[in-house]
Design a protein around this motif. Structure first.
Motif, PDB file in Angstrom:
ATOM      1  N   SER A 210     -75.998 -47.067 -35.436  1.00 38.64           N
ATOM      2  CA  SER A 210     -75.261 -48.076 -34.583  1.00 38.64           C
ATOM      3  C   SER A 210     -76.102 -49.245 -33.822  1.00 38.64           C
ATOM      4  O   SER A 210     -75.754 -50.070 -33.437  1.00 38.64           O
ATOM      5  N   GLU A 211     -77.494 -48.760 -33.838  1.00 38.13           N
ATOM      6  CA  GLU A 211     -78.494 -49.873 -33.012  1.00 38.13           C
ATOM      7  C   GLU A 211     -79.001 -50.784 -34.242  1.00 38.13           C
ATOM      8  O   GLU A 211     -79.128 -51.926 -33.893  1.00 38.13           O
ATOM      9  N   ALA A 212     -79.015 -50.353 -35.525  1.00 39.18           N
ATOM     10  CA  ALA A 212     -79.647 -50.990 -36.553  1.00 39.18           C
ATOM     11  C   ALA A 212     -78.932 -51.993 -37.043  1.00 39.18           C
ATOM     12  O   ALA A 212     -79.127 -52.957 -37.622  1.00 39.18           O
ATOM     13  N   SER A 213     -77.379 -51.690 -37.202  1.00 41.37           N
ATOM     14  CA  SER A 213     -76.568 -52.426 -38.371  1.00 41.37           C
ATOM     15  C   SER A 213     -75.870 -53.236 -37.647  1.00 41.37           C
ATOM     16  O   SER A 213     -75.664 -53.386 -36.623  1.00 41.37           O
ATOM     17  N   LEU A 214     -75.643 -54.345 -38.519  1.00 42.31           N
ATOM     18  CA  LEU A 214     -74.770 -55.544 -38.038  1.00 42.31           C
ATOM     19  C   LEU A 214     -73.115 -55.060 -38.421  1.00 42.31           C
ATOM     20  O   LEU A 214     -72.362 -55.484 -37.615  1.00 42.31           O
ATOM     21  N   ASP A 215     -73.145 -54.380 -39.496  1.00 43.58           N
ATOM     22  CA  ASP A 215     -71.916 -53.788 -39.964  1.00 43.58           C
ATOM     23  C   ASP A 215     -72.107 -52.662 -40.306  1.00 43.58           C
ATOM     24  O   ASP A 215     -72.512 -52.130 -41.554  1.00 43.58           O
ATOM     25  N   PHE A 219     -73.867 -50.801 -44.001  1.00 42.58           N
ATOM     26  CA  PHE A 219     -75.395 -50.245 -43.758  1.00 42.58           C
ATOM     27  C   PHE A 219     -75.272 -48.762 -44.190  1.00 42.58           C
ATOM     28  O   PHE A 219     -76.287 -48.657 -45.008  1.00 42.58           O
TER      29      PHE A 219
END
Lengths: 244, 205
Positions: A210-215, A219
């Protein structure tokens, strides 16, 4: 009072054979779909992802967190070891099916040590002796023999998979030693613990997503497919083209 | 007295420059570089009391000074953009690099403390010694678990080898973001992607 196992052996084998045939058929036609070739069911998968997300967030994740917070590590380790031991048993089978005899031998040694001196897998004696875990499963065996991964699937309460890996997982469940336990209640408790163990192991991963992804959907899909490709090729997958 | 002090300072400065020189001149081999940086950072995590206490400012400082100089964020961003990179204007490229860098630093700085007790086993470098792109392989051993392979994609630059990809258990960071970037660009163009990255970074603050 004897409880009935849910599948008789004959039905179980029929189911197994049926699922293998289904994989082959579905994998074959997957490459002709429009849009993304690896995710032809994207709209449906996205809907499943959207259903899964709140259920996981408000039900399964808190349960797994409570399990980690309140159950002593020694018990959680024992439970994790028990399921790892069953995975190791399947790793033996799949190592053999791929002709990886060294790996299969290693895993066989692990299973022997952990099942008997290690009390049905509860104690990981083999790791203490420095025998590394293999990591073979039916999905990898199918891949090894050239069966395509088939469409990507996102299954609520289960997570990312493909037709090929999902079929492998069905085989693993149907052939698991746990199915031989005659008492339905005991068996269901073990299945429940298995799910809990898997979710607890993944607690760190979900917050990173949830922190690293744009979608998050994209991901998870790419991470899953990369990981499986890597496992099929035992850590040396062919490089992707720039725009894949 | 003052002259002596200045002379001493000068000498000390010279000594530091000379110590640093062999590294810069000899172009440290890529696997040696990764191993050195990994060990240095792990040493700091293990011994620095502020890092251990979870002091975010100090953790950021360690990342900025020890880790980030060894990354080539421009190349990393270009790789993640794929063919879209050439479509972006220089101004867009600059914004993309800045935003992608910020996202990575923010999300992965939280994971730093996990390296504390990991046993890292570096593999000898294979392949063409004259290559300008190499992969340095390492394995993290965790008792009772399948070991995790962590590989670093490195590119040769004028200022030494720089990391342009990290591949954890077969999952390449750059490849993962390429899908995400592609998706964002398809729906909102390159400016849409920049906006998404910006708001993601704002939200994480």
């Amino acid at each position: 009072m004897t409880a009935q196992p849910s599948f008789t052996p004959a039905i179980r084998h029929l189911l197994v054979m049926g699922s293998v045939v289904a994989t082959l058929a579905l994998s074959g036609c997957a490459t002709t779909g429009g849009g993304r070739t690896d995710d032809p069911f994207e709209p449906v998968n996205r809907a499943m992802y959207a259903i899964n997300d709140p259920i996981d967030k408000y039900v399964f994740k808190p349960i797994a967190q409570a399990y980690v917070d309140y159950v002593p590590p020694i018990i959680r380790t024992g439970i994790n070891n028990y399921f790892n031991n069953i995975d190791d048993l399947f790793s033996v089978v799949n190592g053999l099916l791929q002709g990886k005899l060294d790996k299969a031998g290693n895993d066989m040694g692990r299973v022997m040590l952990n099942t008997f001196p290690g009390i049905l897998g509860l104690i990981d004696v083999a790791s203490d002796l420095g025998i590394p875990r293999g990591n073979e499963d039916f999905g990898q065996t199918f891949g090894f023999w050239g069966i395509p991964q088939g469409p990507y699937l996102f299954v609520p309460l289960f997570g990312p998979t493909t037709v090929r890996d999902g079929t492998g997982f069905v085989l693993r469940v149907l052939w698991s030693p746990t199915t031989e336990i005659p008492d339905v209640a005991v068996r269901n408790v073990i299945y429940g613990l298995g799910g809990l163990d898997v979710r607890a192991q993944a607690l760190g991963t979900t917050s990173l997503i949830s922190e690293a992804s744009l979608d998050p959907y994209t991901f998870v899909r790419r991470a899953y497919l990369q990981r499986r490709q890597y496992l099929v090729y035992d850590g040396n997958p062919p490089p992707l083209k720039d725009d894949e | 007295m003052k002259i002596l002090l200045n002379a001493w300072r000068g000498l000390a400065g010279l000594a530091i420059v000379m110590l640093a020189m062999p590294v810069a001149l000899a172009q440290e081999a890529p696997d040696v570089m990764v191993k050195r940086v990994a060990n240095e950072v792990q040493q700091i995590i293990r011994t620095d009391p502020k890092v251990q206490a979870g002091d975010q400012q100090r953790i950021r400082e360690v990342i900025e000074t020890k880790l980030l100089p060894n990354f080539d964020f421009e190349r990393m961003t270009a790789l993640a953009m794929g063919r879209n990179w050439r479509q972006a204007t220089p101004e867009q490229q600059k914004q993309l690099i800045d935003q992608f860098r910020a996202l990575l630093v923010r999300t992965y700085s939280g994971a730093l403390s996990q390296y504390r007790d990991q046993v890292m086993d570096f593999k000898p470098l294979r392949g063409d010694p004259a290559a300008t792109d190499v992969i340095v392989r390492s394995e993290v051993v965790r008792p009772g678990q399948v070991p995790v392979q962590i590989d670093y994609g490195l590119t040769k630059t004028a200022s030494g080898w720089k990391a342009s990809d990290v591949i954890v258990g077969g999952i390449s960071l750059v490849t993962n973001y390429r899908d995400e970037f592609n998706g964002q660009i398809k729906s909102g163009g390159i400016d849409g992607l920049i906006k998404t990255l910006e708001s993601k970074n704002q939200g994480l603050k």
